[in-house]
Each structure stands twice: as C-alpha cells, then as structure tokens.
Design a protein around this motif. Structure first.
Motif, PDB file in Angstrom:
ATOM      1  N   ALA A  21      47.292  -6.281 -15.397  1.00 27.28           N
ATOM      2  CA  ALA A  21      47.635  -7.701 -15.160  1.00 27.28           C
ATOM      3  C   ALA A  21      48.480  -8.336 -13.726  1.00 27.28           C
ATOM      4  O   ALA A  21      48.054  -9.420 -13.387  1.00 27.28           O
ATOM      5  N   GLU A  22      48.950  -7.378 -13.027  1.00 26.82           N
ATOM      6  CA  GLU A  22      49.384  -7.675 -11.619  1.00 26.82           C
ATOM      7  C   GLU A  22      48.268  -7.673 -10.658  1.00 26.82           C
ATOM      8  O   GLU A  22      48.106  -8.564 -10.064  1.00 26.82           O
ATOM      9  N   ALA A  23      47.289  -6.846 -11.173  1.00 31.52           N
ATOM     10  CA  ALA A  23      45.912  -7.058  -9.978  1.00 31.52           C
ATOM     11  C   ALA A  23      45.267  -8.374 -10.511  1.00 31.52           C
ATOM     12  O   ALA A  23      44.821  -9.119  -9.535  1.00 31.52           O
ATOM     13  N   ALA A  24      45.097  -8.720 -11.665  1.00 32.65           N
ATOM     14  CA  ALA A  24      44.333 -10.074 -12.026  1.00 32.65           C
ATOM     15  C   ALA A  24      45.414 -11.066 -11.657  1.00 32.65           C
ATOM     16  O   ALA A  24      44.635 -12.214 -11.255  1.00 32.65           O
ATOM     17  N   ALA A  25      46.597 -11.057 -11.529  1.00 29.16           N
ATOM     18  CA  ALA A  25      47.518 -12.036 -10.926  1.00 29.16           C
ATOM     19  C   ALA A  25      47.377 -12.449  -9.474  1.00 29.16           C
ATOM     20  O   ALA A  25      47.097 -13.477  -8.820  1.00 29.16           O
ATOM     21  N   TRP A  26      46.904 -11.230  -8.876  1.00 27.75           N
ATOM     22  CA  TRP A  26      46.874 -11.117  -7.448  1.00 27.75           C
ATOM     23  C   TRP A  26      45.429 -11.879  -7.052  1.00 27.75           C
ATOM     24  O   TRP A  26      45.087 -12.719  -6.378  1.00 27.75           O
ATOM     25  N   VAL A  27      44.197 -11.621  -7.885  1.00 34.98           N
ATOM     26  CA  VAL A  27      42.992 -12.044  -7.942  1.00 34.98           C
ATOM     27  C   VAL A  27      43.060 -13.360  -8.133  1.00 34.98           C
ATOM     28  O   VAL A  27      42.489 -14.436  -7.149  1.00 34.98           O
ATOM     29  N   ARG A  81      39.092  -3.714 -14.218  1.00 33.73           N
ATOM     30  CA  ARG A  81      38.039  -4.473 -13.737  1.00 33.73           C
ATOM     31  C   ARG A  81      37.932  -5.536 -14.982  1.00 33.73           C
ATOM     32  O   ARG A  81      37.728  -6.679 -14.547  1.00 33.73           O
ATOM     33  N   GLU A  82      38.031  -5.373 -16.248  1.00 36.42           N
ATOM     34  CA  GLU A  82      38.196  -6.443 -17.208  1.00 36.42           C
ATOM     35  C   GLU A  82      39.151  -7.475 -16.955  1.00 36.42           C
ATOM     36  O   GLU A  82      38.865  -8.849 -17.028  1.00 36.42           O
ATOM     37  N   ALA A  83      40.417  -7.082 -16.487  1.00 37.08           N
ATOM     38  CA  ALA A  83      41.570  -8.049 -15.953  1.00 37.08           C
ATOM     39  C   ALA A  83      41.271  -8.812 -14.995  1.00 37.08           C
ATOM     40  O   ALA A  83      41.329 -10.210 -14.893  1.00 37.08           O
TER      41      ALA A  83
END
Length: 720
Positions: A334-340, A398-400
C-alpha cells in the motif's frame, strides 16, 4: 566469444595489427538509450556532499549513526558502540570533504561525547554546554547553552568559491529568552569575512538570508562556519543550512551540468540497500518539516533534504527520465502504491495526487519505471527474504502499484549472476507471465591481494561480458518458457567490484598514477594503487564492452543504470566542493553516440586474450578477442566504437573498413586513453584522462589509426 550477426572474430595471432570491417547488411534492433543510464543512492557522499549543493555536514544536528560491521538478524546494521571503531570513523571524517590532515579528530570526538552533534564543535569548550533536545518535527535538535558573549558552535568546511562568492542560509531555532544569533564565515582560526544576524525567542523561528564573501577569499581554503549567540543564552537549534547561491533547485550546478552535457537518459533512485529501510513519506512536503532518520544500510543520517520532488527536479534539470526503486524490505504494498499515486496521480481525482499538488507540484511527475525491491536476497538488506518470499512480495506489490497506475512498467527483483538460478526460477514459477522484467546487479570481482596478477584481473574483467551473454541468454529462454511476452532484463547496478585485501603492512589509497609506482599493471605487484577500480580507465573500458554485449542481445536488456552519479563506484567525484569526472563518465558519453542508431555487423580481425584464474563469479576466459567493436548507423552518420581489451605495452595499428557506405572524406576520432589500467583523474589532476578529438581522413572507404593499450576510440563519419 561466439560469433553472431553483429560480431564475428577472426584470430590473427598478431597483436601489432588489427582490422574492423563493417557489414551494412547485418543489422540489429536500434540501440536503447537507457543502456547509458546511471544510479544514485543515499550512501556516503553520493547524495549529500555529492549531488546536493548544501555545504554543511550534519546540518540538522542529529545524533549520528555510527554503523557497526555486523548485520542485524533482520538485515541492516546496528549502531557501533566500540570506542575504537567510532574513533576510526571520526578520524576518516574529513577525507571525503577534503579537510586538511591537521583537522583535530580528537576535538570532534570530544565534542560528540559531550553531547554535541557529530561534525560540530564548541567555539569554547569551557563556555559552551551542549545537550540533545527535540525539534518541531519530533526528531533530535541541539540545545546550546553559552556562559559568555559571542560563543556557540562551528564546523570546518570548504566552499565552492571557484564558482561563487554568494551563499544562502536557513536557520531554524528557538531560545528560552530572546537573543540574537550570528551566522558567520571566516578562514579557520581567523576573523569572520561574512556574517548575518537573526533574532530568536521562545517560538520556533526560521531565518533565511544571504552571505557574501570577499572576491579575494581563498578558493582552496578551509573555512569555519560559526553559529554564535550575541549574549549568554540558552538556544535550541533544529537546522543550519548553507547553499551556494548558484545551486540548481538545491543541486550542485557542476554535477547537473556534467550529467546534462553527457546526455544522461535515465537515473535510478533512491537505492540500493538504502531503499529497503526508506519511508518515502519522510521525503515529501515542506523540507523543514521533514524528520531526520538514521540510515540503516550505510550509517549516518538521512536528512530528508533530498526526497521525491527534489529527485524529479534533478532529473528535469539534467534532462533525464526518473526511475524509482520502492521499499519491498520493511515497506508495504500500500505504501508503494501510494508513492506511485503521489508521483503520477491526478490532483483532482486521487488523494496522493492532491497531496502532491498541496506540496506545490500540480502536474504529475509521470514516473514510468518502477523497481520492486533491491537485492532482497541479501542478509545485509533490511527484511531480506527467500526466493518464495520474493515471488510473494512481487505479486502483492505489483498488483497494488498497477492498481494505482496501470501504465507504469514494473521490474521484479532478480538474481542471476551470483545465484544458482533458483531465485529467478521461483519467481517465474510463481508469477509467470506477470513478470515483465527482472533486475540484475553485476558486481563482479571478489577479493584480490598482492599475489594477484594484474593482467589476469584486467583480462578477466574484459572477458567477463561474454560470460554474461551466455548467462543472460539462458535467463531469457527461461522467461519465455514461463510465458513472459517480450521479456526484459534491467541491469540496475554495474561496476568493477574487486576488493583488495591488504597484507600486514597495509596500503593506503594514494594516487594511482603509473609514474608514482614501480608497478604499472603489466607484470608488477597488485596494490590498491595499481589495480582496476571504478575510478580508473579500466571501468570505462569494461562498461563499454558490457554495453556492446547488451546491444548484441537484441533488446532483451532494457536498461543499464551504472553505479553511480557521485562519490560511489564511478562517474563523478566531489571533494572539497570541487567536482571532476572519472574516466567512465567520459566513456559513457563517448558510447552514447550509438544510442538510437541501428547496430551493424562487424568482422574484427585481431589476436586474443585469456586467463587461468577464477575471480569469484568470473570464470577463466579463453580466446577472447583483444579488441571489441560496435558499429551503428543513423540518418546522417556512421559511428564505430572500438575498445582495446589487452593489457600490453605496444599500440595496435587498426584499419577500419567502412563497407559500402557513401561517406564524407573526413571523420572525427575521439580517444579516451590511460597510461596504465589504473590511470585516473583526481582533485589535483582532474583532466589526466579525458577524451581527445581530432579529424581523420577517409581514404579508399576506410580509416587507419593507432589504438593504444587501455584505450577506447569512437570514429564518426558523416554520410553523403
């Protein structure tokens, strides 16, 4: 080397003569510009005191993290508690900042033990009391109590006075009672030559201003930057920042300029090992509100002065594309997705896009390339994992991340060269066609010592790219078998990685110039001064051959981000606010002329090199062509790059047959050459190994030149 449609070798057995014949009918896929990328990391002086223009050491006055050598059970490194090892770090402190040898490490160590932030000293130990406190962001600040007038703290530094006399400062502080803080700069032990004052009281105050040093200030001098209170006072200081007024959005203008001039296409950030313990949210928003953290990978502190926006701005100023590696160590999907989303999200439709806009960046950053984790297989990595653990993390991240932006390109954390295949095979078995690309770090060499034959080591590196080709061809086949459509390999770190193990006498790292030592890399004893390292000409030659090998693989290798930008691996070097380029910086620039062109087949007639020694992952090499060549054609130009892979004393007469191309009568030859395999540039001699260009005639459809040992040449010829 196996022949292919872009390279065919004929063994002449004669080291004195060689030829390169271009075959215009054999063509490959266009040369990918991203093969000429670079990597940067929050490591040592790569970002701070490297890419970043801020001058002062530990400007946030944080508690320094002296890194212990032992790896923690969950990865990363604990703080060092051994007094002797701490002293070694303190004694080495000034070297990369080019302080004079007489810098008093005892005074630095005593100040640190007395409660003052490492890197700072009291103006008078009897009149100044230091203790830790808390700043407005909740992290450490520095309490300074003075018993008399005009006392406080200082640190020694060099300044980029060769470029500018003007400096911008920013101080955040408060005081128990209203007082005046003076920021001054003067030569070590001398009177101030520039100063400014600001009033502070019980509320946190951020003061900004400028300092102007006299035009005759010594550009090579060491200066004291002093922060003092006009009266006896009790103040808490959160940060003292000092930038040259010619900074480029906070970055060093010399670094930005050199990278921009080299046509850098791509830059990877923020790690590296660092990223496995990095929370990207610490590095966004108002800079003065960001927390200070320890650097769990490399020791020291992460000031969070250089975060996502600063990285993207750096790339924009250089003219390159950003590539981000996310924290798949102690980070969450979720943190990585938020960064994207923070980087790419619409400010009207996404929460993180709106936050980016709130931070002053309305337009998305449009970051395309995202890498999921760094070296997660290594116990040195924060929250390292197993092959199955990596596959699980990749699938979840990857999915997130694709949910946040389906248009990004994600890369899985791979391991091929230093592994047994199980890491990548498990990833492919578990994730199959969901794997777009895998990463690889080519850090080959291992341990060497004084008994190592320098020629064996040099030739091992020069022949290793052929072994990489074999291993990566096998990986591509396994990816295709797993259902990966158009598989890609991203080599996100590369450098010579031999480590010298000293004998009981030990050796220091001094100048490696051949004239300074009896050993010249051709039969002499190996030492840190005579071996191929990332700052020497050897790195430029090695990198060029690796890139040529990747070009011949027809698009499988999507990118190469070489290690690194500044003060790590090879690229640029910065000491005492002076910046210069390593030979590999020039080598990359020379080779980048191939980018975007169509590679052509070459037939190289030359002798061969070989070795009998195994250097960790490098097997003995046999019958490797002494010359490597790559030719490519564009709309109006033909380019040929030739690398001399042989360690020898004599030059080689080289004839280049330009084939059936209708060319102009004159071309340009650019030569990068060293006197030995260990030749390098230094602060005192920054242009020892630099490209030299000249005109060269085209006669009877060809060009003749002399190719020196430890050299690479590029010939460009206009097409009629």
């Amino acid at each position: 080397m196996a022949d292919d449609r872009l390279f065919r070798h004929v063994d002449s057995g004669d080291p004195s003569e060689a030829s390169v014949r271009i075959d215009p009918d054999s063509r490959g896929d266009p040369v990918e510009p991203m093969l000429f990328g670079k990597f940067c990391e929050h490591l040592g002086n790569n970002i701070y005191h490297g890419m970043d223009a801020q001058v002062l050491f530990n400007p946030v006055l944080g508690e320094w993290h002296f890194r212990a050598p032992e790896v923690r059970q969950s990865g990363g490194y604990d703080a060092e508690t051994d007094p002797g090892r701490v002293r070694e770090t303190v004694e080495a402190h000034g070297r990369p900042l080019a302080y004079p040898e007489e810098t008093d490490s005892d005074a630095l160590l005593e100040a640190y033990r007395d409660g003052l932030a490492f890197g700072w000293q009291p103006t008078d130990a009897d009149a100044v009391t230091a203790s830790p406190d808390t700043g407005p962001s909740g992290t450490r600040a520095q309490r300074i109590e003075t018993d008399t007038y005009d006392e406080g703290v200082f640190q020694e530094t060099r300044l980029p006075l060769h470029r500018t006399d003007g400096y911008e400062f920013r101080i955040r502080a408060r005081a128990s009672d209203e007082t005046t803080l003076d920021l001054s700069v003067g030569p070590t032990g001398g009177a101030a030559v520039a100063e400014a004052s600001t009033d502070v009281d019980g509320a946190w105050t951020t003061a900004e201003g400028t300092l102007a040093l006299p035009s005759d200030a010594d550009p090579d001098g060491v200066y004291e930057v002093r922060l003092t209170a006009a009266d006896p006072a009790n103040v808490v200081v959160d940060r003292v920042l000092l930038y040259p007024d010619d900074h480029v959005d906070g970055a060093d203008p010399d670094v930005v300029g050199l990278l921009r001039e080299s046509d850098l296409p791509l830059l990877r950030w923020p790690g590296g090992n660092f990223v496995s313990g990095y929370d990207w949210r610490d590095g966004v928003g108002p800079v003065d509100d960001r927390p200070t953290r320890i650097n769990p990978a490399w020791g020291g502190l992460e000031y969070n002065l250089f975060g996502t926006a600063e990285f993207v701005e750096f790339c924009e100023n250089v003219g390159c594309e950003p590539s981000i590696c996310v924290n798949a160590g102690d980070g969450m999907p979720a943190e990585a997705a938020a960064w994207v989303e923070y980087c790419n999200g619409d400010p009207e439709e996404t929460e993180m896009g709106a936050l980016r806009a709130e931070h002053g960046y309305e337009e998305p950053f449009d970051v395309t390339y995202w890498e999921i984790g760094n070296e997660l297989y290594g116990p040195w990595q924060v929250n390292w994992t197993t092959p199955a653990g990596n596959a699980d993390r990749y699938a979840r991240f990857r999915e997130a991340m694709l949910d946040a932006d389906p248009d990004i390109a994600v890369t899985a954390c791979g391991l091929e060269v230093n592994g047994d295949g199980r890491w990548n095979d498990t990833l492919l078995e578990e994730c199959g066609e969901d794997v777009r690309a895998v990463s690889e770090h080519v850090l080959a060499g291992g341990e060497v010592d004084a008994t190592t034959d320098p020629d064996e080591l040099f030739h091992a590196f020069m022949g290793f790219p052929d072994q990489l080709r074999t291993r990566f061809d096998d990986l591509r086949g396994r990816m295709e078998d797993a259902g990966v459509d158009d598989p890609k390999l991203d080599v996100t770190e590369l450098q010579l990685f031999a480590s010298f193990q000293p004998d009981a006498e030990g050796t220091g790292r001094e100048s490696r110039h051949a004239s300074d030592t009896e050993a010249d890399g051709r039969g002499g004893a190996l030492s840190p001064e005579t071996m191929p390292t990332p700052t020497t000409i050897s790195e430029a030659l090695y990198d060029a051959v690796v890139r040529h090998t990747f070009i011949r693989m027809g698009g499988f290798v999507e990118m190469l981000t070489h290690s690194a930008t500044v003060n790590h691996g090879g690229g640029l070097w910065k000491e005492g606010e002076r910046v210069w380029a390593n030979p590999c910086h020039y080598g990359r620039s020379i080779g980048s002329e191939l980018a975007g062109k169509t590679p052509l087949g070459v037939e190289v007639t030359c002798d061969t090199i070989g070795t009998e020694t195994t250097f960790r992952e490098i097997d003995p090499v046999d019958s490797v062509p002494a010359l490597d060549a790559m030719a490519a054609v564009g709309d109006d130009e033909l380019a040929v790059v030739v690398v001399n892979r042989a360690s020898r004393t004599e030059s080689t007469d080289l004839a280049v047959d330009l084939g059936a191309f209708d060319t102009g009568s004159e071309g340009t030859v650019t030569v990068l050459s060293g006197e030995s395999m260990a030749d390098e540039n230094t602060r005192d001699d920054p242009t020892r190994v630099v490209p030299e260009s000249s005109s060269i005639p085209v006669e009877d459809g060809g060009i003749e030149l002399s190719l020196d040992p430890y050299s690479m040449v590029r010939v460009t010829v206009p097409l009629e």
